[in-house]
Enzyme design. Structure first.
Site, short mmCIF file in Angstrom:
data_model
loop_
_atom_site.label_atom_id
_atom_site.label_comp_id
_atom_site.label_asym_id
_atom_site.label_seq_id
_atom_site.Cartn_x
_atom_site.Cartn_y
_atom_site.Cartn_z
N HIS A 129 0.83 -1.20 0.00
CA HIS A 129 0.00 0.00 0.00
C HIS A 129 0.87 1.26 0.00
O HIS A 129 0.62 2.21 -0.74
CB HIS A 129 -0.89 0.02 1.25
N HIS A 169 1.02 -4.16 9.05
CA HIS A 169 2.45 -3.93 8.82
C HIS A 169 3.13 -3.36 10.07
O HIS A 169 2.49 -2.68 10.87
CB HIS A 169 2.67 -2.96 7.65
#
Length: 319
Positions: free
Chosen positions: A167, A221
């Site tokens: 992303h 993450h």
């Protein structure tokens, strides 16, 4: 170079010529897309995850604040929309084509690098425990203490793709390229001190940063993944932009290299000047020998003087 020269190179007049010139680049783009698909299909490296490591991998399994489908919409579709908007105003197909080509290269190169590193690193995500043990009942190898997962295979597979953040890298690749592009178009670094221009340039970077931060908030993450992904995307975006455009602080930073090269070549084309029945190249330089006082001198005369003398000679012969 002045903006008044824009408008003569549209999609209809020069689109096919520009596309053919970059045919090989478009083929490479297709190959990059195929490679990226393959990298997403193959199984990533399953890094060792032991019992003691699970303490830092027990974050809750959440849905994405920014869904996967939204990233190409924000990082690709939005910049393309803005680029087309500028084209309809400037009518410069060289700018349009090189901007879209640079944007796509930026995103696809970043995607290939990101997914290749993901597969090679195999770092577990912060929510790996719940991916591995969705019912909360953990099992480990008695000798190695390695996890023995019983969750969904696809979910576990994604659990080994934490580093770097896709992303983040995709967002900074697309929106970072857009920031460079806007900086050149509005001449943000023209030494006039207009901070409004700088704020407009930094707006895509802010948007990419918020997308990256959402990955940490969603526990998909670690912060290192987001930082590395953002840096990778912005670096590739910068390289790809400068491949097609001058730096934004350059006096010609508002247009692509190809456009200025086209103008330079058009100015250097020789134009024949007709004088009576004679055609003379104005770039030609004629040389002749004269012999004053018994010595030889090489004298160069420009075409204007030569034309005047030739006209005088023609007039003398006609009398």
């Amino acid at each position: 170079m002045a903006d008044i020269q824009l408008g003569a190179h549209t999609i209809r007049s020069h689109g096919i010529t520009v596309a053919r010139f970059h045919m090989h680049d478009w083929i490479i783009l297709v190959l990059l897309g195929i490679i990226d698909i393959i990298l997403n299909v193959i199984e990533p490296f399953h890094r060792f995850v032991g019992r003691d490591m699970m303490t830092d991998l027990r974050y809750p399994l959440k849905s994405n604040t920014i869904p996967f489908w939204a990233v190409p919409m924000i990082g690709i579709a939005l910049p393309v929309f803005i680029i087309f908007g500028i084209y309809f105003k400037k009518q410069n197909v060289y700018d349009l084509h090189n901007a879209i080509l640079g944007l796509l290269f930026s995103v696809l190169i970043t995607g290939v690098l990101t997914d290749a590193i993901k597969d090679a690193a195999g770092r577990p995500r912060p929510d790996f425990f719940w991916r591995c043990f969705p019912d909360g009942k953990d099992f480990y190898d008695n000798i190695t203490t390695s996890v023995i997962c019983h969750g969904d295979k696809n979910v576990i597979k994604e659990g080994h793709k934490s580093f770097p953040s896709g992303h983040s890298s995709w967002s900074f690749a697309g929106l970072g390229f857009l920031a460079w592009y806007l900086a050149g178009k509005i001449k943000a670094f023209d030494h006039k001190g207009h901070m409004a221009k700088l704020c407009l340039v930094l707006l895509p970077i802010l948007c990419a940063s918020l997308i990256a931060i959402s990955r940490v908030d969603d526990y998909w993450h670690h912060w290192q993944d987001v930082f590395a992904g953002g840096f990778l995307g912005l670096f590739v975006a910068s390289v790809c932009y400068l491949q097609f455009f001058p730096p934004p602080y350059d006096p010609d930073g508002w247009g692509p290299h190809a456009y200025f090269q086209l103008l330079a070549e058009s100015r250097n084309e020789p134009t024949l000047i007709s004088t009576n029945n004679l055609s003379i190249d104005p770039t030609a330089i004629d040389s002749m020998y004269i012999q004053p006082e018994g010595r030889n001198y090489l004298v160069s005369r420009d075409s204007t003087l030569l034309i005047d003398e030739m006209e005088a000679g023609v007039g003398m012969r006609m009398r």
